[in-house]
Design an enzyme around this catalytic site. Sequence first.
Site, PDB file in Angstrom:
ATOM      1  N   CYS A 181       3.349  31.902   0.771  1.00  0.00           N
ATOM      2  CA  CYS A 181       4.399  31.947   1.861  1.00  0.00           C
ATOM      3  C   CYS A 181       4.216  32.841   2.961  1.00  0.00           C
ATOM      4  CB  CYS A 181       5.874  32.174   1.092  1.00  0.00           C
ATOM      5  SG  CYS A 181       7.387  32.280   1.963  1.00  0.00           S
ATOM      6  N   ASP A 210       5.147  20.084   3.747  1.00  0.00           N
ATOM      7  CA  ASP A 210       5.654  21.467   3.998  1.00  0.00           C
ATOM      8  C   ASP A 210       6.026  21.399   5.858  1.00  0.00           C
ATOM      9  OD1 ASP A 210       6.427  24.134   4.259  1.00  0.00           O
ATOM     10  OD2 ASP A 210       4.656  24.919   3.415  1.00  0.00           O
ATOM     11  N   HIS A 268       6.754  23.248   0.517  1.00  0.00           N
ATOM     12  CA  HIS A 268       6.451  24.889   0.407  1.00  0.00           C
ATOM     13  C   HIS A 268       6.602  25.308  -1.042  1.00  0.00           C
ATOM     14  CE1 HIS A 268       5.978  28.293   2.891  1.00  0.00           C
ATOM     15  NE2 HIS A 268       6.898  29.009   2.199  1.00  0.00           N
TER      16      HIS A 268
END
Length: 247
Positions: A123, A183, A215
Amino acid sequence: MTDQMQAGTVAISGHEGAGLEAYLARPLGDRPRGGVVVIHHLPGYDEGTKQITRTFAARGYAAVCPNLYSREGKGVAPDDQAAAARAKGGVPDEQLVGDVAGAAAHLNGLEGANGRIGVIGYCSGGRQSFLAAVSLDLDAAVDCYGAFVVKEPPADSPLKAGPLISRAADLSCPLLGLFGGEDRFPSPDEVAELDAELTRLGKEHEFHSYPGAGHAFFAVERASYRPEAAVDGWKRIFDFFGRHLAS
């Protein structure tokens, strides 16, 4: 390889000598080993990230995860530290680089260290892994769905993070990128743009995108978890670090 290890909280020095809490896991034994700096995700220094750190120790590496939000107060709950850091726009880039450098120095100071260091982040940590790799002399870097390497954050994002693609020429080591095909941050177009730029520059890299994954597909505790993508991703990570961090 042995899964016997020592793991727990330690104190390390970060940017400008700041004292940081960190989670260190390392295998028992005296064989030479590479080191891995684990950069936690935006939610912070949590149990999931500590488990990732132990996973690397089980594979024969010394691994450390610095709590990048340590400056938000000693003894403060990790969730509250994370909230305070996000309210400030996240971790400044210069501070991140200093903290990773301190974590790498700590690993290289351990008995059995072979001097080879890799970084991995998820992330926001994926972007920060790329940032570390264009700022420090490293041996390998893994970017797991790091956003805002290519594009600016959305206007409503609390993060103060600018694109890094202009610094791609400074990449100091091989890069492994693992991304979700569904994503949005980063989008497949952004991944393709970064891939093309690294190829143009002749930088060693491997990118893999997983259809059906969005994600945070590595996060076992979240609905975003995608077992097939995560299992394949781990295999690629172990192979990548095995090639670049071995003595």
